[in-house]
Design an enzyme around this catalytic site. Structure first.
Site, PDB file in Angstrom:
ATOM      1  N   LYS A 246      38.910 -61.796  16.841  1.00  0.00           N
ATOM      2  CA  LYS A 246      38.274 -62.217  15.588  1.00  0.00           C
ATOM      3  C   LYS A 246      38.934 -61.464  14.432  1.00  0.00           C
ATOM      4  O   LYS A 246      38.874 -60.238  14.372  1.00  0.00           O
ATOM      5  CB  LYS A 246      36.764 -61.922  15.638  1.00  0.00           C
ATOM      6  CG  LYS A 246      36.034 -62.139  14.302  1.00  0.00           C
ATOM      7  CD  LYS A 246      34.522 -61.903  14.421  1.00  0.00           C
ATOM      8  CE  LYS A 246      33.819 -61.960  13.062  1.00  0.00           C
ATOM      9  NZ  LYS A 246      32.372 -61.686  13.142  1.00  0.00           N
ATOM     10  N   ASP A 251      33.815 -60.399   5.652  1.00  0.00           N
ATOM     11  CA  ASP A 251      32.677 -61.256   5.995  1.00  0.00           C
ATOM     12  C   ASP A 251      31.543 -61.019   5.001  1.00  0.00           C
ATOM     13  O   ASP A 251      30.789 -60.052   5.126  1.00  0.00           O
ATOM     14  CB  ASP A 251      32.212 -60.945   7.434  1.00  0.00           C
ATOM     15  CG  ASP A 251      31.036 -61.813   7.857  1.00  0.00           C
ATOM     16  OD1 ASP A 251      30.714 -62.783   7.135  1.00  0.00           O
ATOM     17  OD2 ASP A 251      30.444 -61.524   8.922  1.00  0.00           O
ATOM     18  N   LYS A 258      25.137 -61.940   3.032  1.00  0.00           N
ATOM     19  CA  LYS A 258      24.647 -60.641   3.492  1.00  0.00           C
ATOM     20  C   LYS A 258      24.080 -59.863   2.305  1.00  0.00           C
ATOM     21  O   LYS A 258      24.558 -60.022   1.177  1.00  0.00           O
ATOM     22  CB  LYS A 258      25.799 -59.835   4.092  1.00  0.00           C
ATOM     23  CG  LYS A 258      26.242 -60.286   5.472  1.00  0.00           C
ATOM     24  CD  LYS A 258      27.355 -59.394   5.994  1.00  0.00           C
ATOM     25  CE  LYS A 258      27.905 -59.877   7.321  1.00  0.00           C
ATOM     26  NZ  LYS A 258      26.946 -59.816   8.438  1.00  0.00           N
ATOM     27  N   ASP A 269      35.689 -56.480   9.927  1.00  0.00           N
ATOM     28  CA  ASP A 269      35.420 -57.666  10.735  1.00  0.00           C
ATOM     29  C   ASP A 269      36.687 -58.294  11.333  1.00  0.00           C
ATOM     30  O   ASP A 269      36.614 -59.314  12.011  1.00  0.00           O
ATOM     31  CB  ASP A 269      34.632 -58.696   9.903  1.00  0.00           C
ATOM     32  CG  ASP A 269      33.572 -59.405  10.728  1.00  0.00           C
ATOM     33  OD1 ASP A 269      33.255 -58.908  11.826  1.00  0.00           O
ATOM     34  OD2 ASP A 269      33.081 -60.462  10.289  1.00  0.00           O
ATOM     35  N   ASP A 328      26.671 -66.969   8.388  1.00  0.00           N
ATOM     36  CA  ASP A 328      27.047 -65.596   8.746  1.00  0.00           C
ATOM     37  C   ASP A 328      27.382 -65.468  10.239  1.00  0.00           C
ATOM     38  O   ASP A 328      27.900 -64.443  10.672  1.00  0.00           O
ATOM     39  CB  ASP A 328      25.909 -64.634   8.357  1.00  0.00           C
ATOM     40  CG  ASP A 328      26.378 -63.192   8.290  1.00  0.00           C
ATOM     41  OD1 ASP A 328      27.602 -62.968   8.337  1.00  0.00           O
ATOM     42  OD2 ASP A 328      25.515 -62.297   8.183  1.00  0.00           O
ATOM     43  N   GLU A 330      29.822 -66.672  11.710  1.00  0.00           N
ATOM     44  CA  GLU A 330      31.121 -67.340  11.502  1.00  0.00           C
ATOM     45  C   GLU A 330      32.154 -66.949  12.546  1.00  0.00           C
ATOM     46  O   GLU A 330      33.072 -67.720  12.830  1.00  0.00           O
ATOM     47  CB  GLU A 330      31.642 -67.021  10.096  1.00  0.00           C
ATOM     48  CG  GLU A 330      32.423 -65.703   9.949  1.00  0.00           C
ATOM     49  CD  GLU A 330      31.604 -64.461  10.277  1.00  0.00           C
ATOM     50  OE1 GLU A 330      30.364 -64.526  10.217  1.00  0.00           O
ATOM     51  OE2 GLU A 330      32.206 -63.426  10.605  1.00  0.00           O
ATOM     52  N   ARG A 332      32.004 -66.669  15.752  1.00  0.00           N
ATOM     53  CA  ARG A 332      32.016 -67.551  16.926  1.00  0.00           C
ATOM     54  C   ARG A 332      32.681 -68.883  16.602  1.00  0.00           C
ATOM     55  O   ARG A 332      33.222 -69.540  17.490  1.00  0.00           O
ATOM     56  CB  ARG A 332      30.576 -67.726  17.444  1.00  0.00           C
ATOM     57  CG  ARG A 332      29.645 -68.413  16.496  1.00  0.00           C
ATOM     58  CD  ARG A 332      28.181 -68.240  16.888  1.00  0.00           C
ATOM     59  NE  ARG A 332      27.708 -66.870  16.625  1.00  0.00           N
ATOM     60  CZ  ARG A 332      26.517 -66.412  16.998  1.00  0.00           C
ATOM     61  NH1 ARG A 332      25.664 -67.187  17.648  1.00  0.00           N
ATOM     62  NH2 ARG A 332      26.185 -65.163  16.732  1.00  0.00           N
TER      63      ARG A 332
HETATM   64  N1  BES Z   1      30.451 -59.582  11.443  1.00  0.00           N
HETATM   65  C1  BES Z   1      29.081 -59.779  11.718  1.00  0.00           C
HETATM   66  C2  BES Z   1      28.550 -58.858  12.821  1.00  0.00           C
HETATM   67  C3  BES Z   1      28.539 -57.379  12.532  1.00  0.00           C
HETATM   68  C4  BES Z   1      27.383 -56.784  12.048  1.00  0.00           C
HETATM   69  C5  BES Z   1      29.635 -56.602  12.793  1.00  0.00           C
HETATM   70  C6  BES Z   1      27.367 -55.423  11.805  1.00  0.00           C
HETATM   71  C7  BES Z   1      29.604 -55.239  12.552  1.00  0.00           C
HETATM   72  C8  BES Z   1      28.477 -54.646  12.062  1.00  0.00           C
HETATM   73  C9  BES Z   1      28.816 -61.224  12.178  1.00  0.00           C
HETATM   74  O1  BES Z   1      29.630 -62.185  11.616  1.00  0.00           O
HETATM   75  C10 BES Z   1      27.380 -61.552  11.830  1.00  0.00           C
HETATM   76  O2  BES Z   1      27.055 -61.506  10.693  1.00  0.00           O
HETATM   77  N2  BES Z   1      26.590 -61.881  12.843  1.00  0.00           N
HETATM   78  C11 BES Z   1      25.223 -62.210  12.678  1.00  0.00           C
HETATM   79  C12 BES Z   1      24.909 -63.337  13.634  1.00  0.00           C
HETATM   80  C13 BES Z   1      23.565 -63.965  13.428  1.00  0.00           C
HETATM   81  C14 BES Z   1      23.518 -64.683  12.082  1.00  0.00           C
HETATM   82  C15 BES Z   1      23.300 -64.921  14.553  1.00  0.00           C
HETATM   83  C16 BES Z   1      24.366 -60.983  13.002  1.00  0.00           C
HETATM   84  O3  BES Z   1      24.768 -60.182  13.840  1.00  0.00           O
HETATM   85  O4  BES Z   1      23.328 -60.823  12.371  1.00  0.00           O
HETATM   86 ZN    ZN Z   2      28.953 -62.915   9.759  1.00  0.00          ZN
HETATM   87 ZN    ZN Z   3      31.560 -61.494  11.037  1.00  0.00          ZN
END
Ligand code: BES
Ligand code: ZN
Ligand code: ZN
Length: 481
Positions: A246, A251, A258, A269, A328, A330, A332
């Site tokens: 990834k 992000d 966020k 990210d 968010d 994204e 996946r």
């Molecule tokens: N890049 C983030 C995940 C992340 C969070 C990485 C904190 C490092 C530290 C990812 O893209 C994300 O925002 N995931 C969401 C998914 C949810 C919306 C299903 C999450 O983890 O809240």
């Molecule tokens: Zn995200």
């Molecule tokens: Zn992300």
């Protein structure tokens, strides 16, 4: 920083400072020549204790026990403490005495990883003054050891640590400097340096391939997306491994924006993509007889009038449709298309690695990466490699109920699970939906969201990017034959 091995006794080696490890309360060991001072200072030899005695030219470091990871961490602490001083040379005993050289590898990694700090944007960078580290073959147990393999182990530690530090550098880079294009240029330069072939696919090509999920994430970004495809193909390759990373250079969360605190540090990210670039460089330098391909999906997840929206339906390269319920989630989406692309050829293993979910930290704590997949044996092999490498990994279990949470009323799959619980696993299951049936057992997913980036030093890791995933994947690939 040069690391050298010497057969001389520690006391006969010249250096600015000697590092002495104190193993849990054992102040009676012959290496300890300042017992009174240590007693006076109430120095017990617990992990994380440090005492520098400049007049004696000695530094005592508490180590707790002589496990390899304890050696790595204590050495890193010593390096971190001394790197700010004017000291230019260090000497240390070998401690862990084994003919296989695991001890000397751990010590070397401790120094090289521990001395790292990110100085690129300081107008007056702090210089690392340590020029030379001499490791004496004299050891804690007074054991005679065969030293002919040890030089090679230092070299291996140098290759691995250099690649981890390279990953840290690019993950620490600010997001407006490390754009997807810059990322591809760095990959190109490293490909040339390391004899890798590289193919870089731009927006037009991604459109032609039908990568609707990857492209949607990029829609609002000022920077075009790039798919970076590297290959290390030795003539004598015995196995073929595909790594998918990834590479979100930033992000913001997209329209499902966020909040301030959650957005901060999201330059990390692309940590998964950074790691696989470091891994393929190291594997090529180690000249392993294994073909390794690295596929990076590089883009930003931004907001703007062109942004993809919650409620949109996207079509991935394999024709599957995805309902977007959260922009968010994204990573996946980008990975789904990259995984489809990766499976056009045959291979033995496919591993994806990503800073994918905050939930992986809820499950395992923030220092541990999560591994999951349909092949328990592969999950366990990755876990074992992580342990050996000094990284922390926990296995998260799939089950037959959780996939139902990804059902969509209007598309083939939903990018947001219907429950708040188990989100690290449902993210893994989402990716699993893009693994072809014949490849299910060849696949594992690693979520490094926790350890990729920290605001305090920990173990061998500095403030900021850790290079998580790099050492563990190198170790796993070494063991694949
Ligand atoms: N890049 C983030 C995940 C992340 C969070 C990485 C904190 C490092 C530290 C990812 O893209 C994300 O925002 N995931 C969401 C998914 C949810 C919306 C299903 C999450 O983890 O809240
Ligand atoms: Zn995200
Ligand atoms: Zn992300």
């Amino acid at each position: 920083m040069k690391i050298k091995l010497s057969e001389k006794k520690l006391k006969d080696i010249k250096a600015d400072c000697e590092i002495v490890f104190v193993v849990n309360k054992n102040l009676g060991h012959k290496f300890i020549r300042d017992k009174e001072i240590l007693n006076e200072m109430n120095f017990k030899g617990k992990a994380d204790e440090v005492l520098l005695l400049p007049e004696k030219k000695r530094m005592y470091v508490g180590i707790g026990d002589l496990e390899l990871e304890s050696l790595r961490c204590a050495t890193a602490l010593a390096a971190r403490t001394i790197v700010k001083s004017k000291i230019t040379s260090l000497k240390i005993a070998l401690y862990f005495a084994d003919d296989a050289g695991r001890g000397i590898k751990a010590l070397s990694e401790g120094f090289l990883l521990g001395a790292y700090s990110y100085q690129k944007y300081k107008s007056k960078p702090t210089k690392n003054n340590i020029k030379q580290i001499i490791i004496s073959s004299e050891n804690y147990y007074n054991k005679k050891i065969e030293i002919k393999n040890l030089e090679e182990k230092i070299k291996e530690a140098e290759i691995i640590s250099k690649s981890v530090n390279f990953v840290r550098d690019i993950v620490n880079e600010p997001p407006s400097d490390l754009t997807p294009l810059k990322f591809s240029e760095i990959a190109k330069a490293e490909a040339k340096e390391n004899n890798l072939t590289i193919k870089i696919l731009g927006k037009k090509e991604l459109e032609k391939l039908g990568m609707g999920a990857f492209l949607a994430v990029n829609q609002a970004s000022a920077y075009p997306p790039w798919l970076i495809y590297l290959n290390y193909k030795p003539k004598n390759a015995k196995k073929k491994i595909i790594l998918v990373g990834k590479g979100l250079t930033y992000d913001t969360g997209g329209l499902s924006l966020k909040l301030g605190d959650g957005m901060l540090t999201m330059k990390m990210d692309m940590g998964g993509a950074g790691a696989i670039l470091g891994v393929i460089m190291a594997i090529s330098q180690l000249k392993l007889p294994i073909e390794v391909q690295a596929i990076i999906g590089a883009t930003e997840n931004a907001i703007g009038k062109d942004a993809y929206k919650p409620d949109d339906v996207l079509k991935a390269m394999n024709g599957k449709t995805i309902e977007v319920r959260d922009t968010d989630a994204e990573g996946r989406l980008v990975l789904a298309d990259c995984l489809c692309y990766a499976q056009k050829e045959n291979f033995d293993y496919i591993i994806d690695i990503a800073t994918l979910t905050g939930a992986s930290m809820v499950a395992l704590g923030e220092y541990t990466s999560a591994v999951m997949g349909f092949n328990q044996d592969l999950n366990h092999k990755i876990l074992k490699s992580a342990e050996k490498s000094g990284e922390l990994v926990g296995i998260l279990p799939f089950n037959k109920y959780l996939p139902k949470l990804l059902k969509s009323e209007i598309a083939d799959i939903n990018n947001l699970p219907s429950s708040r619980y188990g989100r690290a696993i449902t993210a893994g299951l989402f990716l699993g939906e893009f693994i072809e049936k014949r490849n299910k057992k060849k696949w594992a997913h690693i979520d490094i969201a926790g350890p990729a980036f920290k605001d305090k030093p920990w173990g061998v890791n500095p403030v900021g990017a850790s290079g998580a995933g790099t050492r563990l994947l190198i170790e796993w690939i070494k063991g694949v034959l």
